[in-house]
Design a protein around this motif. Sequence first.
Motif, PDB file in Angstrom:
ATOM      1  N   GLN A  18       0.833  -1.203   0.000  1.00  0.00           N
ATOM      2  CA  GLN A  18       0.000   0.000   0.000  1.00  0.00           C
ATOM      3  C   GLN A  18       0.871   1.257   0.000  1.00  0.00           C
ATOM      4  N   ARG A  19       1.947   1.247   0.784  1.00  0.00           N
ATOM      5  CA  ARG A  19       2.864   2.386   0.839  1.00  0.00           C
ATOM      6  C   ARG A  19       3.509   2.611  -0.533  1.00  0.00           C
ATOM      7  N   ASP A  20       3.971   1.545  -1.157  1.00  0.00           N
ATOM      8  CA  ASP A  20       4.595   1.661  -2.474  1.00  0.00           C
ATOM      9  C   ASP A  20       3.612   2.181  -3.520  1.00  0.00           C
ATOM     10  N   ALA A  21       2.356   1.711  -3.459  1.00  0.00           N
ATOM     11  CA  ALA A  21       1.350   2.162  -4.422  1.00  0.00           C
ATOM     12  C   ALA A  21       1.063   3.651  -4.263  1.00  0.00           C
ATOM     13  N   LYS A  22       1.042   4.143  -3.032  1.00  0.00           N
ATOM     14  CA  LYS A  22       0.763   5.561  -2.793  1.00  0.00           C
ATOM     15  C   LYS A  22       1.820   6.468  -3.407  1.00  0.00           C
ATOM     16  N   VAL A  23       3.074   6.052  -3.341  1.00  0.00           N
ATOM     17  CA  VAL A  23       4.151   6.908  -3.854  1.00  0.00           C
ATOM     18  C   VAL A  23       4.558   6.529  -5.269  1.00  0.00           C
ATOM     19  N   GLY A  24       3.872   5.560  -5.874  1.00  0.00           N
ATOM     20  CA  GLY A  24       4.137   5.193  -7.250  1.00  0.00           C
ATOM     21  C   GLY A  24       5.401   4.374  -7.453  1.00  0.00           C
ATOM     22  N   ASN A  25       5.886   3.721  -6.401  1.00  0.00           N
ATOM     23  CA  ASN A  25       7.077   2.881  -6.544  1.00  0.00           C
ATOM     24  C   ASN A  25       6.782   1.673  -7.418  1.00  0.00           C
ATOM     25  N   ILE A  26       7.702   1.363  -8.293  1.00  0.00           N
ATOM     26  CA  ILE A  26       7.626   0.140  -9.076  1.00  0.00           C
ATOM     27  C   ILE A  26       8.627  -0.816  -8.466  1.00  0.00           C
ATOM     28  N   ILE A  27       8.150  -1.948  -8.017  1.00  0.00           N
ATOM     29  CA  ILE A  27       8.970  -2.915  -7.312  1.00  0.00           C
ATOM     30  C   ILE A  27       9.446  -3.979  -8.291  1.00  0.00           C
ATOM     31  N   SER A  28      10.735  -4.285  -8.258  1.00  0.00           N
ATOM     32  CA  SER A  28      11.288  -5.308  -9.139  1.00  0.00           C
ATOM     33  C   SER A  28      10.872  -6.695  -8.661  1.00  0.00           C
ATOM     34  N   ALA A  29      10.976  -7.658  -9.569  1.00  0.00           N
ATOM     35  CA  ALA A  29      10.661  -9.043  -9.210  1.00  0.00           C
ATOM     36  C   ALA A  29      11.597  -9.525  -8.111  1.00  0.00           C
ATOM     37  N   ASP A  30      12.871  -9.145  -8.175  1.00  0.00           N
ATOM     38  CA  ASP A  30      13.826  -9.545  -7.146  1.00  0.00           C
ATOM     39  C   ASP A  30      13.422  -8.993  -5.777  1.00  0.00           C
ATOM     40  N   GLU A  31      12.970  -7.735  -5.736  1.00  0.00           N
ATOM     41  CA  GLU A  31      12.553  -7.123  -4.474  1.00  0.00           C
ATOM     42  C   GLU A  31      11.318  -7.827  -3.923  1.00  0.00           C
ATOM     43  N   MET A  32      10.377  -8.174  -4.801  1.00  0.00           N
ATOM     44  CA  MET A  32       9.178  -8.883  -4.349  1.00  0.00           C
ATOM     45  C   MET A  32       9.546 -10.248  -3.756  1.00  0.00           C
ATOM     46  N   LEU A  33      10.490 -10.943  -4.385  1.00  0.00           N
ATOM     47  CA  LEU A  33      10.910 -12.241  -3.851  1.00  0.00           C
ATOM     48  C   LEU A  33      11.568 -12.093  -2.490  1.00  0.00           C
ATOM     49  N   LYS A  34      12.322 -11.016  -2.288  1.00  0.00           N
ATOM     50  CA  LYS A  34      12.948 -10.774  -0.985  1.00  0.00           C
ATOM     51  C   LYS A  34      11.900 -10.537   0.097  1.00  0.00           C
ATOM     52  N   ARG A  35      10.781  -9.924  -0.268  1.00  0.00           N
ATOM     53  CA  ARG A  35       9.722  -9.613   0.693  1.00  0.00           C
ATOM     54  C   ARG A  35       8.842 -10.817   1.017  1.00  0.00           C
ATOM     55  N   THR A  36       8.902 -11.864   0.206  1.00  0.00           N
ATOM     56  CA  THR A  36       8.043 -13.028   0.380  1.00  0.00           C
ATOM     57  C   THR A  36       8.598 -13.947   1.460  1.00  0.00           C
ATOM     58  N   PRO A  37       7.806 -14.264   2.483  1.00  0.00           N
ATOM     59  CA  PRO A  37       8.275 -15.190   3.517  1.00  0.00           C
ATOM     60  C   PRO A  37       8.693 -16.527   2.892  1.00  0.00           C
ATOM     61  N   SER A  38       9.799 -17.079   3.340  1.00  0.00           N
ATOM     62  CA  SER A  38      10.378 -18.275   2.723  1.00  0.00           C
ATOM     63  C   SER A  38       9.611 -19.559   3.019  1.00  0.00           C
ATOM     64  N   ASP A  39       8.746 -19.568   4.026  1.00  0.00           N
ATOM     65  CA  ASP A  39       8.066 -20.805   4.409  1.00  0.00           C
ATOM     66  C   ASP A  39       6.685 -20.982   3.774  1.00  0.00           C
ATOM     67  N   LEU A  40       6.351 -20.178   2.773  1.00  0.00           N
ATOM     68  CA  LEU A  40       5.050 -20.312   2.124  1.00  0.00           C
ATOM     69  C   LEU A  40       5.086 -21.418   1.073  1.00  0.00           C
ATOM     70  N   GLU A  41       4.030 -22.215   1.027  1.00  0.00           N
ATOM     71  CA  GLU A  41       3.934 -23.311   0.067  1.00  0.00           C
ATOM     72  C   GLU A  41       3.679 -22.752  -1.338  1.00  0.00           C
ATOM     73  N   THR A  42       4.342 -23.351  -2.340  1.00  0.00           N
ATOM     74  CA  THR A  42       4.234 -22.918  -3.733  1.00  0.00           C
ATOM     75  C   THR A  42       4.063 -24.147  -4.620  1.00  0.00           C
ATOM     76  N   PRO A  43       3.143 -24.094  -5.588  1.00  0.00           N
ATOM     77  CA  PRO A  43       3.027 -25.230  -6.512  1.00  0.00           C
ATOM     78  C   PRO A  43       4.343 -25.430  -7.274  1.00  0.00           C
ATOM     79  N   LYS A  44       4.629 -26.688  -7.636  1.00  0.00           N
ATOM     80  CA  LYS A  44       5.831 -26.980  -8.409  1.00  0.00           C
ATOM     81  C   LYS A  44       5.687 -26.372  -9.808  1.00  0.00           C
TER      82      LYS A  44
END
Length: 166
Positions: A18-44
């Motif tokens: 929400q903070r990024d959307a307010k200021v118009g930040n464009i987040i890279s795919a690498d940054e999004m992966l860094k923000r994602t908790p590592s213990d979340l289940e993902t389909p193969k």
Amino acid sequence: MSNNSEYKGISDMLTAAQRDAKVGNIISADEMLKRTPSDLETPKYRVLASRKNGLEIRRYDQFSVCSVTMKELSGNTSGSDKESAAKLSNPQLSGATSFGALAGYLFGKNEQSKAMKMTTPVFTEGEGDLKKMSFVLPSDYWTDGGVNEAPKPLSDNGKRRKEVSV
């Protein structure tokens, strides 16, 4: 999922988005992966192609999702959802509204009051009232017909379950 600390990671991600959307930040795919908790289940999946900017074209094994479109969500104006529906007119918050509705379903706001674990990825597609967000359901529901075993969304809330093969 009764531990409030499990919700904190999701809440922090939503606040940052929400903070990024307010200021118009464009987040890279690498940054999004860094923000994602590592213990979340993902389909193969397997990567079919990669781009320099981190974009990947993927082929996923079968999985199931719960989805909501903005149009369906805006029709639900009962209880605390009145505030969510009011946010739909603000395009900066529309994703947050869909995210909150789907997170509620996963955290137990469903007919069985069953809490499930958060997963990745979150899919979005479309524009305006037809914009759809989908959460991947936990792997317990990825088999043929498994989606029918998933908790049923509350009636008249716009959420739909389905199996996906991409």
